[in-house]
Design an enzyme around this catalytic site. Structure first.
Site, PDB file in Angstrom:
ATOM      1  CB  CYS A 110       4.949   3.275  10.057  1.00  0.00           C
ATOM      2  SG  CYS A 110       3.771   4.498  10.623  1.00  0.00           S
TER       3      CYS A 110
ATOM      4  CB  THR B 143      10.463  -9.385 -13.101  1.00  0.00           C
ATOM      5  OG1 THR B 143      11.379  -9.089 -14.156  1.00  0.00           O
ATOM      6  CG2 THR B 143       9.975 -10.818 -13.232  1.00  0.00           C
TER       7      THR B 143
ATOM      8  CB  ALA C 183      -0.937  -0.006   1.204  1.00  0.00           C
ATOM      9  CB  THR C 184       4.074   2.199   1.601  1.00  0.00           C
ATOM     10  OG1 THR C 184       3.638   2.049   2.959  1.00  0.00           O
ATOM     11  CG2 THR C 184       5.039   3.369   1.526  1.00  0.00           C
TER      12      THR C 184
ATOM     13  CB  ALA D 153      -1.286  -9.448   0.144  1.00  0.00           C
ATOM     14  CG  HIS D 154       1.317  -7.120   5.183  1.00  0.00           C
ATOM     15  ND1 HIS D 154       1.535  -6.757   6.494  1.00  0.00           N
ATOM     16  CD2 HIS D 154       1.375  -5.976   4.469  1.00  0.00           C
ATOM     17  CE1 HIS D 154       1.716  -5.450   6.563  1.00  0.00           C
ATOM     18  NE2 HIS D 154       1.624  -4.955   5.348  1.00  0.00           N
TER      19      HIS D 154
ATOM     20  CG  ASN E 217      -2.996   2.900  10.872  1.00  0.00           C
ATOM     21  OD1 ASN E 217      -3.494   3.967  10.525  1.00  0.00           O
ATOM     22  ND2 ASN E 217      -1.788   2.821  11.385  1.00  0.00           N
TER      23      ASN E 217
END
Length: 370
Positions: free
Chosen positions: A328, A243, A73-74, A202-203, A153
C-alpha cells in the site's frame, strides 16, 4: 532464468492457483445467474456461494452465517471499525490498536479520531511484539474494542492473539483482528482464539483479487449493531449490499479448501526455503533480521543489509519481485512505519528488504537471487 520473473513478494499478493481458476471459469460463462434471483440459474449460483462459505467457515472454524463477503480485507476492516463505532447504539468512544497495523486500520482509526473517538496506538518492542501488560493497562471501561493484527504483513511477526483476546474480554471489550496474512497459512480457529471479528482476503492465499470476508462472531456480536456502510438490496443480511461476485466467491472457497488440505505441507516446504535464503543473507557482515525470530510467519524474511538501498536494488533488478515495505506504500520512498516503530533508523529501514516466499517458489530461484 535471466528473463524469468523471480517472484518473492507473496505477502503483497499471491499467484492464482490454477485449480482456483478452473473452479471459477464456469461462473463467468455458463452459470452466470444472480444468486439473489429465484429462478434455477439464480439458485445454482446461490448454491455455489453457500458451498464457498462452507469451505471458508471450515478453514476458520466458524458458522457459515458468520461470514460476510466483501471486496477484500480493507473493506472488511472499514465495515467493522466504522460500523461498530458509528452505530447509534454505541456509547463507547475508545479503541486500542497498534502502531504497526496495516494502513487500512491506521487510516480508519485516524478518521474515527476526527469524529470524536479516542484511539490509543500501542508501541511495539524491538522484536515487533506488543507488551501485554501495557495493553491491559490501556484498556478502559469505555473501550469499544481492541484491534490488533494477527500476522504483520511486513515482518511476519505473530502477535499472541489468544492472550490479547482474553485481556480484551476480561475488560468487557470486543476483540478484532486483521488476519489477512494469517488465514490459509497458519491455523486461525476463531473459536479457539475467542475472536469476535476477523478480516481477511482471498488474494493472499492463491485466490482471486477483489474478494474478502468479514467474520462476525454470532455469540458475542450482534450484526444489527454494525452500521452498514452501503445500502441497497439488503444483501449479506443487510450488512453489505450489492450483487455478489459469484466467480470470485467460488474461487475464494476453492482457495480455502486447498489451504485446509495443504497448509501443513506448504509450511514445511516454504520454511525450508526461507531458512535457506536467510542463512545466506545473514552471512553478510552487519546484516540482521527485523522482528522476532521465534514468533513470525514461516514464509517471511525482513532483513536489514548494511550499505544497502532497497529502492535502488528493486529498481535495478527488474526480474526480481521483492518489497521494501507494504504494497500500500510501495510507491513511496520513505521509511517503513512498521520498522520505524520497532526502533530502526531511517537508513536501516530504507536498507531493509521484505522477502515473502510462496508455495510456487523453488530452491533454484532463491539460489539465483542470492
Amino acid at each position: 532464468m535471466d528473463n524469468e520473473i523471480i517472484y518473492l513478494d507473496n505477502n503483497s499478493t499471491t499467484p492464482l492457483d490454477k485449480r482456483v481458476l478452473d473452479a471459477m471459469l464456469p461462473y463467468f460463462i455458463d452459470d452466470f445467474g444472480n444468486p439473489s434471483s429465484t429462478h434455477n440459474f439464480g439458485k445454482k449460483s446461490s448454491k455455489a456461494v453457500n458451498a464457498a462459505k462452507k469451505n471458508i467457515s471450515t478453514l476458520i472454524n466458524s458458522n457459515i452465517e458468520e461470514i460476510t463477503f466483501t471486496s477484500g480485507a480493507t473493506e472488511s476492516i472499514n465495515i467493522a471499525l466504522k460500523g461498530l463505532a458509528l452505530h447509534p447504539n454505541n456509547i463507547k468512544k475508545h479503541i486500542v490498536t497498534v502502531k504497526t497495523e496495516h494502513k487500512a486500520v491506521l487510516d480508519t482509526c485516524k478518521y474515527l479520531q476526527t469524529v470524536g473517538f479516542e484511539i490509543d496506538y500501542l508501541p511495539v518492542n524491538n522484536d515487533g511484539l506488543i507488551d501485554l501488560k501495557q495493553l491491559e493497562n490501556t484498556i478502559r471501561k469505555d473501550t469499544l474494542l481492541v484491534c490488533i493484527m494477527w500476522v504483520n504483513n511486513e515482518t511476519g511477526v505473530i502477535q499472541p492473539i489468544n492472550e490479547i483476546s482474553e485481556l480484551a474480554h476480561n475488560a468487557g471489550s470486543l476483540f478484532m483482528t486483521d488476519a489477512t496474512q494469517a488465514v490459509g497459512k497458519i491455523p486461525t480457529d476463531v473459536l479457539e482464539n475467542n475472536i469476535d471479528i476477523m478480516c481477511f482476503s482471498a488474494h493472499k492465499m492463491y485466490g482471486p483479487k477483489g474478494i474478502g470476508a468479514l467474520f462476525v462472531n454470532s455469540e458475542t456480536v450482534n450484526k444489527k449493531n454494525i452500521l452498514p456502510l452501503q445500502h441497497g438490496g439488503g444483501h449479506e443480511n443487510g450488512l453489505r449490499s450489492g450483487t455478489l461476485n459469484v466467480p470470485a466467491i467460488v474461487g475464494f472457497g476453492k482457495a480455502c479448501e486447498i489451504a485446509f488440505n495443504e497448509m501443513k505441507t506448504n509450511a514445511t516446504t516454504i520454511l525450508s526455503l526461507r531458512n535457506s535464503i536467510e542463512n545466506d543473507l545473514l552471512n553478510i557482515k552487519g546484516s540482521f533480521v527485523n522482528g522476532s525470530i521465534n514468533q513470525r510467519l514461516y514464509n517471511t524474511l525482513n532483513i536489514c543489509l548494511p550499505n544497502f538501498d532497497a529502492t535502488v536494488f528493486i529498481g535495478k533488478n527488474k526480474n526480481i519481485a521483492v518489497s521494501n515495505g507494504s504494497a500500500c506504500n510501495a510507491a513511496l520512498v520513505e521509511a517503513s512505519h512498521v520498522l520505524s516503530a520497532m526502533g530502526l533508523s531511517e537508513d536501516e529501514s530504507l536498507g531493509s528488504l521484505r522477502i515473502s516466499i510462496g508455495k510456487m517458489n523453488n530452491e533454484s530461484e532463491l539460489k539465483y537471487y542470492c
